[in-house]
Motif scaffolding. Structure first.
Motif, PDB file in Angstrom:
ATOM      1  N   ALA A 170       0.833  -1.203   0.000  1.00 53.24           N
ATOM      2  CA  ALA A 170       0.000   0.000   0.000  1.00 53.24           C
ATOM      3  C   ALA A 170       0.868   1.253   0.000  1.00 53.24           C
ATOM      4  CB  ALA A 170      -0.935  -0.011   1.206  1.00 53.24           C
ATOM      5  N   GLY A 171       1.917   1.251   0.813  1.00 52.44           N
ATOM      6  CA  GLY A 171       2.805   2.409   0.862  1.00 52.44           C
ATOM      7  C   GLY A 171       3.508   2.654  -0.463  1.00 52.44           C
ATOM      8  N   THR A 172       3.935   1.578  -1.108  1.00 47.44           N
ATOM      9  CA  THR A 172       4.609   1.713  -2.401  1.00 47.44           C
ATOM     10  C   THR A 172       3.663   2.264  -3.458  1.00 47.44           C
ATOM     11  OG1 THR A 172       6.119  -0.104  -1.893  1.00 47.44           O
ATOM     12  CG2 THR A 172       5.825   0.454  -4.220  1.00 47.44           C
ATOM     13  N   LEU A 173       2.429   1.773  -3.474  1.00 46.74           N
ATOM     14  CA  LEU A 173       1.463   2.274  -4.452  1.00 46.74           C
ATOM     15  C   LEU A 173       1.195   3.756  -4.236  1.00 46.74           C
ATOM     16  CD1 LEU A 173      -0.484   1.937  -6.773  1.00 46.74           C
ATOM     17  CD2 LEU A 173      -2.188   1.026  -5.164  1.00 46.74           C
ATOM     18  N   ARG A 174       1.005   4.162  -2.981  1.00 49.49           N
ATOM     19  CA  ARG A 174       0.777   5.592  -2.719  1.00 49.49           C
ATOM     20  C   ARG A 174       1.965   6.419  -3.204  1.00 49.49           C
ATOM     21  NH1 ARG A 174      -2.405   7.967   1.078  1.00 49.49           N
ATOM     22  NH2 ARG A 174      -2.359   6.211   2.527  1.00 49.49           N
ATOM     23  N   GLU A 175       3.163   5.949  -2.929  1.00 48.12           N
ATOM     24  CA  GLU A 175       4.366   6.683  -3.327  1.00 48.12           C
ATOM     25  C   GLU A 175       4.409   6.886  -4.845  1.00 48.12           C
ATOM     26  OE1 GLU A 175       9.136   5.695  -3.497  1.00 48.12           O
ATOM     27  OE2 GLU A 175       7.973   4.931  -1.793  1.00 48.12           O
ATOM     28  N   HIS A 176       4.095   5.846  -5.597  1.00 47.63           N
ATOM     29  CA  HIS A 176       4.147   5.957  -7.051  1.00 47.63           C
ATOM     30  C   HIS A 176       3.020   6.838  -7.587  1.00 47.63           C
ATOM     31  CE1 HIS A 176       7.507   3.379  -7.861  1.00 47.63           C
ATOM     32  NE2 HIS A 176       6.973   2.361  -7.209  1.00 47.63           N
ATOM     33  N   ILE A 177       1.833   6.738  -6.993  1.00 44.99           N
ATOM     34  CA  ILE A 177       0.724   7.587  -7.439  1.00 44.99           C
ATOM     35  C   ILE A 177       1.064   9.058  -7.221  1.00 44.99           C
ATOM     36  CG2 ILE A 177      -1.652   8.279  -6.918  1.00 44.99           C
ATOM     37  CD1 ILE A 177      -2.263   5.323  -6.366  1.00 44.99           C
ATOM     38  N   VAL A 178       1.574   9.376  -6.036  1.00 46.92           N
ATOM     39  CA  VAL A 178       1.899  10.766  -5.707  1.00 46.92           C
ATOM     40  C   VAL A 178       3.044  11.267  -6.578  1.00 46.92           C
ATOM     41  CG1 VAL A 178       2.782  12.277  -3.900  1.00 46.92           C
ATOM     42  CG2 VAL A 178       1.005  10.592  -3.356  1.00 46.92           C
ATOM     43  N   ARG A 179       4.065  10.440  -6.752  1.00 47.08           N
ATOM     44  CA  ARG A 179       5.238  10.852  -7.526  1.00 47.08           C
ATOM     45  C   ARG A 179       4.874  11.103  -8.989  1.00 47.08           C
ATOM     46  NH1 ARG A 179       9.619   6.490  -7.471  1.00 47.08           N
ATOM     47  NH2 ARG A 179       9.696   7.085  -5.272  1.00 47.08           N
ATOM     48  N   ALA A 195       2.740  -1.657  -8.937  1.00 45.79           N
ATOM     49  CA  ALA A 195       2.413  -1.535  -7.509  1.00 45.79           C
ATOM     50  C   ALA A 195       0.952  -1.867  -7.252  1.00 45.79           C
ATOM     51  CB  ALA A 195       2.736  -0.118  -7.026  1.00 45.79           C
ATOM     52  N   ALA A 196       0.047  -1.463  -8.155  1.00 48.37           N
ATOM     53  CA  ALA A 196      -1.381  -1.790  -7.998  1.00 48.37           C
ATOM     54  C   ALA A 196      -1.594  -3.296  -8.083  1.00 48.37           C
ATOM     55  CB  ALA A 196      -2.207  -1.070  -9.064  1.00 48.37           C
ATOM     56  N   LYS A 197      -0.895  -3.931  -9.007  1.00 51.02           N
ATOM     57  CA  LYS A 197      -1.030  -5.379  -9.167  1.00 51.02           C
ATOM     58  C   LYS A 197      -0.520  -6.109  -7.923  1.00 51.02           C
ATOM     59  CE  LYS A 197       1.549  -7.144 -12.328  1.00 51.02           C
ATOM     60  NZ  LYS A 197       2.007  -7.519 -13.679  1.00 51.02           N
ATOM     61  N   GLN A 198       0.596  -5.652  -7.381  1.00 51.65           N
ATOM     62  CA  GLN A 198       1.158  -6.315  -6.202  1.00 51.65           C
ATOM     63  C   GLN A 198       0.255  -6.152  -4.983  1.00 51.65           C
ATOM     64  OE1 GLN A 198       5.073  -4.517  -6.195  1.00 51.65           O
ATOM     65  NE2 GLN A 198       5.969  -6.266  -7.266  1.00 51.65           N
ATOM     66  N   THR A 289      -6.577  -0.152   3.461  1.00 51.51           N
ATOM     67  CA  THR A 289      -5.611  -1.225   3.718  1.00 51.51           C
ATOM     68  C   THR A 289      -4.798  -0.928   4.959  1.00 51.51           C
ATOM     69  OG1 THR A 289      -5.471  -1.755   1.356  1.00 51.51           O
ATOM     70  CG2 THR A 289      -3.661  -2.503   2.755  1.00 51.51           C
ATOM     71  N   LEU A 290      -4.287   0.293   5.051  1.00 49.40           N
ATOM     72  CA  LEU A 290      -3.413   0.650   6.176  1.00 49.40           C
ATOM     73  C   LEU A 290      -4.184   0.801   7.488  1.00 49.40           C
ATOM     74  CD1 LEU A 290      -1.161   3.226   4.298  1.00 49.40           C
ATOM     75  CD2 LEU A 290      -0.524   0.920   5.021  1.00 49.40           C
ATOM     76  N   ALA A 291      -5.381   1.399   7.417  1.00 54.54           N
ATOM     77  CA  ALA A 291      -6.119   1.701   8.647  1.00 54.54           C
ATOM     78  C   ALA A 291      -6.933   0.525   9.155  1.00 54.54           C
ATOM     79  CB  ALA A 291      -7.039   2.902   8.421  1.00 54.54           C
ATOM     80  N   VAL A 292      -7.439  -0.319   8.254  1.00 55.47           N
ATOM     81  CA  VAL A 292      -8.362  -1.386   8.648  1.00 55.47           C
ATOM     82  C   VAL A 292      -7.736  -2.770   8.513  1.00 55.47           C
ATOM     83  CG1 VAL A 292     -10.602  -2.453   8.182  1.00 55.47           C
ATOM     84  CG2 VAL A 292     -10.343   0.045   8.009  1.00 55.47           C
ATOM     85  N   LEU A 293      -7.208  -3.045   7.328  1.00 60.43           N
ATOM     86  CA  LEU A 293      -6.760  -4.420   7.073  1.00 60.43           C
ATOM     87  C   LEU A 293      -5.504  -4.795   7.833  1.00 60.43           C
ATOM     88  CD1 LEU A 293      -7.351  -5.097   3.276  1.00 60.43           C
ATOM     89  CD2 LEU A 293      -8.710  -5.821   5.233  1.00 60.43           C
TER      90      LEU A 293
END
Length: 312
Positions: A170-179, A195-198, A289-293
């Motif tokens: 989740a952290g990696t996907l956020r990083e790539h989306i923001v970047r 990252a979305a696939k992973q 994902t980060l807050a609940v799962l």
């Protein structure tokens, strides 16, 4: 977030064994035909190998009798062998689907297909060398042993491994989306897709283990992955076609090639717009994902650990 409820008995040994066996069965069915270059088998075997590569390091936690490194290496090698063939299969399918209706355009299609078919021969030969019957049997046997060991174990440390993987993905996907932002850059957008696939594969493990219902998050990730995947395929195809020497001899065919490439570029722009419209939904999946799962997936503390902590 569209259903994130767990259920009683979640993460049972039978759930986990079924999770592995389902992916193993897909690999078992498709690996042989994939070796012969069958288009759909190549695709399905590659997907199965990727899903198993996500499963093995997570569910392998706590299985002391299983050697994970050779298993992970064999799956990685299979994915890598299948990749170049799959990429060319996609390119050939996209050329076939191009709206080239005039006789000149049909000649252009034939020239491009001939070129791509020629490029495919060497990766198929390499695939046959890589996916020998002995190697396939060894991999299937090792995965069967892995599934049996997981079914026989009540060790719950795999849940901690899954929680960490969910957080990392989740952290990696956020990083790539923001970047990447809203820019149209094929390379960075491809990183978002990976990252979305992973993250999707990690969520699939969570759902199939019975830890949460994740219909909407999985659908959100799949839709974004599909759009970005097709965008990447278009970029690869455009690069290949523009580098084809002499595939469009003569002014008429060159005009047909320019028109076809312009159509592919318009489709790329439309897919980028589709991805941009999905960004907020992707960020909500990351937040969930980060807050609940992640807290839900982590195994409960052992009672003895709680007592020791209370005594202090």
């Amino acid at each position: 977030m569209g259903g994130t409820h767990g259920r009683a008995g979640a993460g049972s040994a039978s759930d986990l064994a079924t999770l592995v066996e389902r992916r193993l069965e897909a690999l078992r069915v498709h690996a042989g035909p994939a070796r012969e270059g069958t288009v759909e088998a190549v695709h399905q075997a590659r997907v199965a190998s990727r899903r198993l590569r996500e499963v093995v390091p997570v569910l392998g936690r706590g299985l002391d009798d299983i050697k994970l490194k050779p298993l992970r290496r064999a799956l990685r090698d299979m994915t890598r062998a299948l990749g170049p063939v799959r990429e060319l299969d996609v390119a050939l399918g996209m050329v076939e689907a191009l709206p080239l209706e005039t006789p000149d355009a049909q000649r252009l299609r034939t020239a491009w297909q001939r070129h791509l078919d020629g490029q495919r021969r060497e990766p198929v030969r390499a695939l046959r060398t890589s996916l020998t019957a002995d190697r396939r049997r060894t991999l299937v046997r090792d995965l069967e042993r892995f599934a049996a060991a997981r079914a026989a174990s009540d060790d719950q440390t795999w849940r901690d491994a899954l929680a960490r993987r969910l957080a990392d993905r989740a952290g990696t996907l956020r990083e790539h989306i923001v970047r990447t932002g809203i820019r149209y850059q094929p390379g960075p957008l491809h990183e978002v897709r990976i990252a979305a696939k992973q993250l999707r594969y990690a969520l699939e493990i969570t759902a199939e283990a019975g830890l949460a219902r994740l219909v909407v998050p999985l659908r959100t990730l799949k839709q974004a992955q599909d759009a970005l995947g097709h965008l990447h395929d278009l970029d690869v195809l455009l690069t290949r076609l523009q580098a084809v020497p002499g595939a469009a001899p003569g002014e008429v065919l060159q005009h047909a090639a320019a028109a076809a490439i312009a159509e592919l570029e318009r489709e790329s722009q439309a897919l980028h717009g589709r991805y941009l419209r999905s960004r907020q939904a992707l960020l909500r999946v990351i937040d969930m994902t980060l807050a609940v799962l992640v807290p839900r997936v982590r195994p409960p503390a052992h009672p003895r650990h709680r007592k020791a902590h209370h005594a202090r």
